[in-house]
Design a protein around this motif. Structure first.
Motif, PDB file in Angstrom:
ATOM      1  N   ALA A 178      25.194  -6.739  -8.296  1.00  0.00           N
ATOM      2  CA  ALA A 178      24.057  -7.649  -8.298  1.00  0.00           C
ATOM      3  C   ALA A 178      23.496  -8.015  -9.550  1.00  0.00           C
ATOM      4  CB  ALA A 178      22.684  -6.662  -7.650  1.00  0.00           C
ATOM      5  N   TRP A 179      23.916  -7.226 -10.637  1.00  0.00           N
ATOM      6  CA  TRP A 179      23.645  -7.685 -11.840  1.00  0.00           C
ATOM      7  C   TRP A 179      24.266  -8.690 -12.583  1.00  0.00           C
ATOM      8  CZ3 TRP A 179      19.134  -7.208 -14.463  1.00  0.00           C
ATOM      9  CH2 TRP A 179      18.274  -6.333 -14.152  1.00  0.00           C
TER      10      TRP A 179
ATOM     11  N   PRO B  58      26.348   0.996   0.743  1.00  0.00           N
ATOM     12  CA  PRO B  58      26.635   0.292  -0.704  1.00  0.00           C
ATOM     13  C   PRO B  58      27.946  -0.669  -0.314  1.00  0.00           C
ATOM     14  CG  PRO B  58      27.292   2.624  -1.013  1.00  0.00           C
ATOM     15  CD  PRO B  58      26.457   2.580   0.486  1.00  0.00           C
ATOM     16  N   PHE B  59      28.708  -0.416   0.423  1.00  0.00           N
ATOM     17  CA  PHE B  59      29.672  -1.254   0.854  1.00  0.00           C
ATOM     18  C   PHE B  59      29.323  -2.649   1.299  1.00  0.00           C
ATOM     19  CE2 PHE B  59      32.495   2.535   0.675  1.00  0.00           C
ATOM     20  CZ  PHE B  59      33.410   1.959  -0.470  1.00  0.00           C
TER      21      PHE B  59
ATOM     22  N   LEU C 158      26.066  -9.358  -0.769  1.00  0.00           N
ATOM     23  CA  LEU C 158      25.975  -9.983  -2.179  1.00  0.00           C
ATOM     24  C   LEU C 158      26.924 -11.002  -2.440  1.00  0.00           C
ATOM     25  CD1 LEU C 158      24.920  -6.764  -4.178  1.00  0.00           C
ATOM     26  CD2 LEU C 158      23.365  -8.761  -4.106  1.00  0.00           C
ATOM     27  N   CYS C 159      27.943 -10.523  -2.174  1.00  0.00           N
ATOM     28  CA  CYS C 159      29.232 -11.603  -2.509  1.00  0.00           C
ATOM     29  C   CYS C 159      28.810 -12.832  -1.508  1.00  0.00           C
ATOM     30  CB  CYS C 159      30.486 -11.011  -1.960  1.00  0.00           C
ATOM     31  SG  CYS C 159      31.109  -9.582  -3.206  1.00  0.00           S
ATOM     32  N   SER C 160      28.638 -12.623  -0.258  1.00  0.00           N
ATOM     33  CA  SER C 160      28.566 -13.801   0.478  1.00  0.00           C
ATOM     34  C   SER C 160      27.515 -14.531   0.296  1.00  0.00           C
ATOM     35  CB  SER C 160      28.075 -13.137   2.064  1.00  0.00           C
ATOM     36  OG  SER C 160      29.226 -12.390   2.488  1.00  0.00           O
ATOM     37  N   ALA C 161      26.425 -14.033  -0.513  1.00  0.00           N
ATOM     38  CA  ALA C 161      25.124 -14.932  -0.833  1.00  0.00           C
ATOM     39  C   ALA C 161      25.473 -15.691  -2.248  1.00  0.00           C
ATOM     40  CB  ALA C 161      23.949 -14.020  -1.213  1.00  0.00           C
TER      41      ALA C 161
ATOM     42  N   ASN D 248      37.209  -9.040   1.053  1.00  0.00           N
ATOM     43  CA  ASN D 248      36.268  -9.610   1.782  1.00  0.00           C
ATOM     44  C   ASN D 248      35.374 -10.344   0.673  1.00  0.00           C
ATOM     45  OD1 ASN D 248      37.086  -8.739   4.295  1.00  0.00           O
ATOM     46  ND2 ASN D 248      35.450  -7.376   4.522  1.00  0.00           N
ATOM     47  N   CYS D 249      34.888  -9.674  -0.416  1.00  0.00           N
ATOM     48  CA  CYS D 249      34.116 -10.068  -1.538  1.00  0.00           C
ATOM     49  C   CYS D 249      34.576 -11.435  -2.185  1.00  0.00           C
ATOM     50  CB  CYS D 249      33.763  -9.035  -2.347  1.00  0.00           C
ATOM     51  SG  CYS D 249      32.264  -8.226  -1.942  1.00  0.00           S
TER      52      CYS D 249
END
Length: 187
Positions: A47-48, A115-116, A122-125, A152-153
Motif C-alpha cells: 500500500a505504501w 492480508p494475502f 492492491l495489486c489489481s488496483a 497474481n500481483c
C-alpha cells in the motif's frame, strides 16, 4: 493504512517512508541502514509503495508529488519484495485476533480481511491505474500461497522473481534494472 498501536515486545520500526528521489547515494545509504526486525505485513508495504507513486496520494508528499502515469512520458513501477509470510494484520491498529504472528492481540479480526487478499486487491488496483508491478519473493516455499500471490500481483509472469539466495536476489534486482532501462529507452 491506519494507525498502529504496537505491542511492548514489537515496537514500530524506526525507518520512515522516504518520498520519491533521484538521489541514489541517499537511497543506498538509507537502504544500508535498515535492519531485519519485526514481522511481515506485506500488504501494508505494498500500500505504501502505491501511495508513493500515485498522484491520488500526493497530499502525503507535497514536497515531491507523483506525476500522472503516461506510457510515453512517465512509467510508474512498484516492486514488492517479501519473504512471503504476510503474517501480520490489524484491527483498529492493534494486532488482530486472526493474525498468524505472535504477540499481544485485540479481540477482533482484521478489519480489511486476509492480508494475502488485501495484497492482491492492491495489486489489481495499481495495475488498473497503469502501475507496473514487479514481485520478488526471497526463499519462498515452492507452490505455496505466497508464491501464488506474487504470481497474481505481478504485471505478468516475466515480472515475477523468486530468488533462493542473496546472490540470486542481487541478480533479480539487476534484471529488473535492465528491463526498466530498456523500457525507458524504447519509449
Amino acid at each position: 493504512v491506519g494507525r498502529n498501536y504496537p505491542a511492548t515486545g514489537a515496537p514500530c520500526p524506526s525507518a520512515a517512508i522516504t518520498p520519491l528521489s533521484s538521489d541514489k547515494a541517499a537511497m543506498k545509504s538509507l537502504i544500508s541502514s535498515f535492519s531485519v526486525t519485526g514481522s511481515t505485513a506485506g500488504h501494508i508495504g505494498l500500500a505504501w509503495g502505491w501511495y508513493t507513486v500515485s498522484p491520488t496520494f500526493n497530499p502525503l508528499w507535497s514536497g515531491n508529488p507523483a506525476g500522472v502515469a503516461s506510457p510515453n512520458e512517465l512509467l510508474k513501477v512498484v516492486i514488492l519484495m517479501t519473504d512471503g509470510e504476510f503474517n501480520t494484520n490489524y484491527c483498529t491498529g492493534v494486532l488482530a485476533s486472526d493474525s498468524s504472528n505472535g504477540g499481544e492481540r485485540i479481540n477482533c479480526a482484521a478489519t480489511n480481511g486476509d492480508p494475502f487478499d488485501q495484497a492482491e486487491a492492491l495489486c489489481s488496483a495499481m495495475k488498473a491505474e497503469g502501475v507496473v508491478v514487479y514481485t520478488v519473493g526471497l526463499e519462498l516455499a515452492t507452490g505455496g500461497q505466497a508464491e501464488q500471490v506474487l504470481q497474481n500481483c505481478a504485471t505478468s509472469p516475466a515480472h515475477v522473481y523468486l530468488p533462493a539466495s542473496g546472490g540470486d536476489l542481487s541478480e533479480a534486482f539487476a534484471a529488473i534494472g535492465r528491463e526498466l532501462t530498456q523500457l525507458r529507452i524504447s519509449r
